[in-house]
Motif scaffolding. Structure first.
Motif, PDB file in Angstrom:
ATOM      1  N   LEU B 397     -38.645 -25.671  21.936  1.00 15.81           N
ATOM      2  CA  LEU B 397     -37.910 -26.933  21.821  1.00 15.81           C
ATOM      3  C   LEU B 397     -38.802 -28.034  21.261  1.00 15.81           C
ATOM      4  N   LYS B 398     -40.059 -28.046  21.683  1.00 19.77           N
ATOM      5  CA  LYS B 398     -40.991 -29.088  21.199  1.00 19.77           C
ATOM      6  C   LYS B 398     -41.176 -28.947  19.685  1.00 19.77           C
ATOM      7  N   LYS B 399     -41.361 -27.718  19.242  1.00 18.94           N
ATOM      8  CA  LYS B 399     -41.566 -27.486  17.801  1.00 18.94           C
ATOM      9  C   LYS B 399     -40.323 -27.833  17.005  1.00 18.94           C
ATOM     10  N   THR B 401     -38.046 -29.970  17.777  1.00 12.00           N
ATOM     11  CA  THR B 401     -37.876 -31.439  17.734  1.00 12.00           C
ATOM     12  C   THR B 401     -38.785 -32.050  16.680  1.00 12.00           C
ATOM     13  N   GLU B 402     -40.029 -31.576  16.624  1.00 11.25           N
ATOM     14  CA  GLU B 402     -41.009 -32.073  15.622  1.00 11.25           C
ATOM     15  C   GLU B 402     -40.488 -31.878  14.214  1.00 11.25           C
ATOM     16  N   ASN B 404     -37.398 -31.402  13.209  1.00  5.68           N
ATOM     17  CA  ASN B 404     -36.211 -32.217  12.917  1.00  5.68           C
ATOM     18  C   ASN B 404     -36.582 -33.666  12.636  1.00  5.68           C
ATOM     19  N   ARG B 405     -37.559 -34.164  13.407  1.00  9.19           N
ATOM     20  CA  ARG B 405     -37.974 -35.569  13.202  1.00  9.19           C
ATOM     21  C   ARG B 405     -38.578 -35.739  11.812  1.00  9.19           C
TER      22      ARG B 405
END
Lengths: 171, 411
Positions: B397-399, B401-402, B404-405
């Motif tokens: 999930l962290k990756k 999100t990165e 997508n940002r």
């Protein structure tokens, strides 16, 4: 035109005529950036001993009919802005030229079949390295009578500048 | 007669430094002559009998603005262009890359739209590669996202096309800091050092690389691009790809590259003035581009990821089957891969997608250009949450999100 405008135009005409006599262009400025009204310019080597091709002297022109002519000089009240601009360091030499004129307007320019006479006489003054002035609107300058602004003088000044010689207070 | 200086804006004249003027005139046929006053520099034009140029060296001169205006007007007369054009050369100095395409299709000064679109994309890619190579020379840049490289390319403009064939003029502005704040002292301290900022370094490298490519292709010495020798200039595969994208369509065509260097910065005399790339050379160039792209050997994988796309279609049995997209982590990188599923597994994929479940796939991961695919899969199953644990989920999930940002900030 107002009286002062006529004086200004006549002083320009005087300088223009002298410049033309010695083969120089006389270019009038429109934007007052640095207290210069005209630039006298000659192209090429001005004399056989000139080291620079193309020579220019900038002039600030003034005209006055209210002056007291003394034996060797006369006084003229110069606005401090012009004084400071003309005494400052420059890339090309700049001189003050003052045309003294008769009190009576009718005598300013005389015309007949034998000639057009502009009265009285213009004198040049070098303010380079003059001392600073503080808190004043005008500065009195003493213009030397020996510094006639004549064709011969202008030719001499242009030759000096074309040889990179410093212009002094007198020739 | 009126003094011409009124035509030029004071605000621009005042910004022009003596150093810039000196560099410009020194590079355009004026020679400095000895003079007495160290606060002015006097230049004489060697090619024509014209008045000397008096360049003020002291910005504190009362008449500095007027003297610079004089210089601009004189240069305009000598160069037979307007004073405003000369002023622009001082105030907004730029190198102009000139790219001329000679082919039957461009004879009338036009270019087919499709070719034009690919051509300009190729120009952009090549310039970006040149900038990226200057910052970090390497065989291939996975992503060319260095801020200064992108900033440089974004500042470039397409100039007016010149008559005859199709000629693209790419205007590359020089660095503003270099030009406005440079002082005469810099030039005199290091007279032999090329005065180059980032922009000039990139355009110089661009021409240099083209010259090297032309020479080595002609000598059939292209292996050196793939296995460079010790002091060789590294030219990335990205540069070759961009160049390949510029190639003209016609068999008997060529592209000629040249650069009009801004005289406000000294140029390196070793940089080639013109480079011509013939149509037949582009085959070699494309080949080198492909060889420089990092290889991705197909290999067996067991991955855990999420279904992000369903692109199946009904088969002959009218059951939905076929391509799905899986997003997964490999070596801390978030990758997308496609795989073609049987109807049963496609059903599993749909449910996993709907419920946001993780799936496990065992198969062969391979890459074609930028796309990954999983072939010959043996297992496709939904994983219970407890099987892979919280840590994997958090990392994923962290990756995601990165990524997508980053994608949203580029839009």
């Amino acid at each position: 035109m107002f009286c002062n405008d006529i004086k200004a135009e006549l002083s320009y005409a005087y300088v223009h005529a002298i410049a033309a006599k010695v083969g120089c262009e006389c270019m009038r400025t429109v934007v007052d950036r640095d207290s210069i009204d005209v630039a006298i310019k000659a192209h090429g080597l001005y004399s056989a001993t000139s080291t620079i091709k193309g020579v220019q002297i900038d002039l600030q022109l003034k005209a006055t009919s209210a002056f007291e002519m003394r034996e060797h000089d006369f006084s003229f009240e110069l606005p401090v802005k012009n004084y400071n601009d003309l005494r400052g360091k420059r890339g090309q030499p700049a001189l003050l030229v003052v045309l003294t004129m008769p009190e009576d307007e009718q005598d300013w320019l005389l015309h007949s079949e034998s000639g057009l006479i502009s009265k009285d006489c213009a004198y040049w003054h070098n303010l380079k390295s003059a001392p600073p002035v503080a808190n004043a609107d005008t500065k009195t300058v003493r213009v030397k009578r020996c510094n006639l602004f004549s064709p011969g003088t202008l030719r001499h000044l242009m030759t000096m500048v074309s040889k990179e010689e410093e212009l002094g207070d007198v020739l | 007669m009126f003094y011409k200086d009124r035509e030029l804006p004071d605000a621009v004249l005042n910004k022009i430094s003596p150093f810039i003027v000196d560099t410009y005139v020194s590079g355009t046929g004026w020679e400095r002559i000895r003079n007495r006053n160290p606060e002015v520099a006097i230049y004489r034009f060697v090619l024509q009998d014209v008045d000397d140029l008096v360049v003020p060296q002291n910005r504190d001169f009362v008449d500095y603005t007027r003297r610079i205006a004089d210089v601009v007007f004189t240069l305009g007369e000598v160069e037979k262009r307007s004073a405003l054009e000369v002023l622009d050369a001082f105030a907004s100095p730029s190198d102009v890359l000139r790219i001329q395409i000679t082919s039957a299709q461009t004879d009338g000064g036009t270019m087919p739209l499709r070719q034009g679109a690919e051509f300009y994309l190729g120009v952009r890619k090549t310039l970006l590669a040149s900038a990226s190579d200057h910052i970090e020379p390497k065989p291939f840049h996975g992503r060319m996202t260095k801020a200064s490289a992108e900033q440089f390319v974004d500042s470039c403009k397409i100039g007016q096309s010149t008559q005859g064939s199709y000629v693209a003029n790419i205007i590359c502005p020089l660095d503003p800091l270099l030009n406005m704040s440079a002082s005469p002292g810099q030039q005199s301290l290091f007279p032999e050092l090329p005065q180059a900022g980032f922009s000039r370094a990139v355009t110089s490298r661009f021409m240099n690389c083209l010259g090297i490519i032309q020479q080595r292709v002609l000598r059939s010495d292209t292996e050196r691009f793939v296995s460079p020798e010790k002091d060789d200039l590294i030219i990335s595969g990205n540069f070759f790809e961009g160049l390949a994208e510029m190639q003209p369509f016609d068999p008997d065509s060529r592209i000629a590259f040249s650069c009009s260097w801004s005289p406000t910065v000294r140029t390196d005399s070793h940089i080639p003035q013109q480079v011509q790339i013939e149509k037949w050379m582009f085959r070699e160039i494309a080949d080198i581009a492909a060889r420089l792209r990092p290889e991705y050997a197909p290999h067996a994988v067991e991955i855990v990821g999420k279904v992000y796309a369903l692109a199946g279609e009904p088969g002959e049995d009218e059951l939905m089957q076929g391509e799905v997209g899986i997003r997964f982590l490999e070596d801390d990188k978030l990758l997308d891969a496609r795989l073609a599923l049987t109807p049963e597994d496609y059903q599993i994929a749909c449910d996993a997608h709907k419920l946001g479940q993780y799936v496990r796939v065992i198969g062969t991961l391979q890459r074609a250009r930028r796309l990954f695919s999983i072939t010959n899969y043996q297992i496709f199953e939904v994983l219970a949450y407890t099987t892979y644990g919280k840590e994997v989920n958090k990392k994923f999930l962290k990756k995601a999100t990165e990524v997508n940002r980053r994608r949203s900030s580029k839009r």
